[in-house]
Write a protein that holds these residues in place. Sequence first.
Motif, mmCIF file in Angstrom:
data_model
loop_
_atom_site.group_PDB
_atom_site.id
_atom_site.type_symbol
_atom_site.label_atom_id
_atom_site.label_comp_id
_atom_site.label_asym_id
_atom_site.label_seq_id
_atom_site.Cartn_x
_atom_site.Cartn_y
_atom_site.Cartn_z
ATOM 1 N N ILE A 1 36.766 57.025 32.177
ATOM 2 C CA ILE A 1 37.096 56.563 33.523
ATOM 3 C C ILE A 1 38.225 55.541 33.440
ATOM 4 N N LEU A 2 39.262 55.719 34.261
ATOM 5 C CA LEU A 2 40.291 54.693 34.436
ATOM 6 C C LEU A 2 40.075 54.067 35.803
ATOM 7 N N LEU A 3 39.741 52.779 35.838
ATOM 8 C CA LEU A 3 39.451 52.055 37.070
ATOM 9 C C LEU A 3 40.619 51.132 37.395
ATOM 10 N N VAL A 4 41.283 51.372 38.542
ATOM 11 C CA VAL A 4 42.452 50.578 38.936
ATOM 12 C C VAL A 4 42.114 49.819 40.215
ATOM 13 N N ASP A 5 42.015 48.487 40.112
ATOM 14 C CA ASP A 5 41.679 47.637 41.253
ATOM 15 C C ASP A 5 42.220 46.240 40.975
ATOM 16 N N PRO A 6 42.823 45.589 41.971
ATOM 17 C CA PRO A 6 43.429 44.274 41.721
ATOM 18 C C PRO A 6 42.430 43.137 41.543
ATOM 19 N N SER A 7 41.166 43.341 41.912
ATOM 20 C CA SER A 7 40.170 42.271 41.864
ATOM 21 C C SER A 7 39.342 42.341 40.586
ATOM 22 N N ASP A 8 39.330 41.244 39.821
ATOM 23 C CA ASP A 8 38.504 41.183 38.615
ATOM 24 C C ASP A 8 37.029 41.366 38.959
ATOM 25 N N GLU A 9 36.599 40.730 40.053
ATOM 26 C CA GLU A 9 35.195 40.800 40.461
ATOM 27 C C GLU A 9 34.804 42.221 40.847
ATOM 28 N N THR A 10 35.685 42.894 41.588
ATOM 29 C CA THR A 10 35.392 44.270 41.996
ATOM 30 C C THR A 10 35.343 45.199 40.797
ATOM 31 N N ARG A 11 36.295 45.051 39.886
ATOM 32 C CA ARG A 11 36.293 45.909 38.697
ATOM 33 C C ARG A 11 35.009 45.723 37.895
ATOM 34 N N ALA A 12 34.549 44.479 37.776
ATOM 35 C CA ALA A 12 33.313 44.218 37.032
ATOM 36 C C ALA A 12 32.119 44.866 37.721
ATOM 37 N N ALA A 13 32.067 44.771 39.061
ATOM 38 C CA ALA A 13 30.949 45.349 39.808
ATOM 39 C C ALA A 13 30.952 46.871 39.723
ATOM 40 N N VAL A 14 32.131 47.472 39.848
ATOM 41 C CA VAL A 14 32.231 48.934 39.780
ATOM 42 C C VAL A 14 31.892 49.424 38.372
ATOM 43 N N SER A 15 32.382 48.734 37.362
ATOM 44 C CA SER A 15 32.062 49.106 35.982
ATOM 45 C C SER A 15 30.564 49.041 35.735
ATOM 46 N N ASP A 16 29.901 48.046 36.332
ATOM 47 C CA ASP A 16 28.449 47.921 36.183
ATOM 48 C C ASP A 16 27.732 49.104 36.831
ATOM 49 N N CYS A 17 28.217 49.557 37.995
ATOM 50 C CA CYS A 17 27.626 50.733 38.646
ATOM 51 C C CYS A 17 27.773 51.970 37.768
ATOM 52 N N PHE A 18 28.940 52.136 37.167
ATOM 53 C CA PHE A 18 29.144 53.277 36.276
ATOM 54 C C PHE A 18 28.229 53.182 35.055
ATOM 55 N N ALA A 19 28.022 51.966 34.550
ATOM 56 C CA ALA A 19 27.158 51.785 33.384
ATOM 57 C C ALA A 19 25.713 52.156 33.695
ATOM 58 N N GLN A 20 25.294 52.014 34.968
ATOM 59 C CA GLN A 20 23.922 52.325 35.364
ATOM 60 C C GLN A 20 23.748 53.763 35.851
ATOM 61 N N SER A 21 24.825 54.525 35.924
ATOM 62 C CA SER A 21 24.733 55.883 36.449
ATOM 63 C C SER A 21 24.098 56.817 35.424
ATOM 64 N N LEU A 22 23.841 58.048 35.847
ATOM 65 C CA LEU A 22 23.263 59.057 34.964
ATOM 66 C C LEU A 22 24.259 59.553 33.924
ATOM 67 N N PHE A 23 25.533 59.332 34.162
ATOM 68 C CA PHE A 23 26.580 59.883 33.311
ATOM 69 C C PHE A 23 26.921 58.941 32.161
ATOM 70 N N GLU A 24 27.218 59.536 31.013
ATOM 71 C CA GLU A 24 27.740 58.767 29.890
ATOM 72 C C GLU A 24 29.229 58.536 30.148
ATOM 73 N N VAL A 25 29.632 57.275 30.291
ATOM 74 C CA VAL A 25 31.018 56.986 30.640
ATOM 75 C C VAL A 25 31.590 55.898 29.740
ATOM 76 N N ALA A 26 32.910 55.914 29.618
ATOM 77 C CA ALA A 26 33.662 54.828 28.989
ATOM 78 C C ALA A 26 34.719 54.406 30.000
ATOM 79 N N VAL A 27 34.633 53.167 30.485
ATOM 80 C CA VAL A 27 35.508 52.694 31.559
ATOM 81 C C VAL A 27 36.613 51.816 30.990
ATOM 82 N N GLU A 28 37.859 52.176 31.310
ATOM 83 C CA GLU A 28 39.009 51.321 31.007
ATOM 84 C C GLU A 28 39.528 50.770 32.323
#
Length: 269
Positions: free
Chosen positions: A139-166
């Motif tokens: 996953i490539l996550l592009v967002d200007p907010s550090d807080e938003t990127r951290a929150a979205v990355s956390d959602c991906f980490a809790q999902s059913l899918f095995e992901v690696a977020v950059e």
Amino acid sequence: MSNLSDGTSDISLVEAAPWAILVADPSADWRDFIRMGITAFSPWLTVLEACSCAEAVDILTANRINIAFIDMTCCQFFSNRKDLTGKPFVVTLGEGSEAADVATMRKSGVYDHLVKPLDQDAITRILETYACMTLQTRILLVDPSDETRAAVSDCFAQSLFEVAVEEAEDAVSGIEAYMRSPADVVVVDRGLAEADGFQILRIIRAHNPGVRVVLMADEAANLRPLTYQGEIKPLARPFGPEDVDRVMHQVLGLPLPYKIWDQTRSSGL
């Protein structure tokens, strides 16, 4: 990654892993039917059978099970137990009311529910979906907010899918990250898209026309006018891991499980 919606795949799903699969059903006929479907998918998978709730729990406690096909009569007995080995990918089977079955399924936290009588295609769909979900998605996550990127990355980490977020904070760093290591899915903030987000998508699509894109915004209504741009999938904030699971199914071309499909139908997304 694979795209099951058009029948094509970049991987061999059958050779993905030597899984152990539990089939728990009081009916010997249904156990035989499901075992035949699993064997047809791959003869190298290990199938363990249980004819009672207690036997199913014993197998789940003593073995690391990857996938479990469980009749509804066995589901509630073990759903809240903490001594099971690993966290199996559970699919329930039932012949009764769909509404009642789905309510039990959600309470038990299982992946999907199959209504009997079912065919071999339903079994194959579950096995193919599991294979795709357990292969790492970049996953490539592009967002200007550090807080938003951290929150979205956390959602991906809790999902059913095995992901690696950059993560990337702007279009330039996002393009550089993609060119350095192409992602399977690009997740872009709508606010960025209004300024230079579509520029990043145009450049990335020039490099890879088939790249999968998820567009985030604060309201679902703000996403609909933009989703015509090359199969962009919407993700409305606020969202959680189940919303991420829904959009990941959609963007990877996977059929939605019943519980996510039912929620998607209710929300209108």
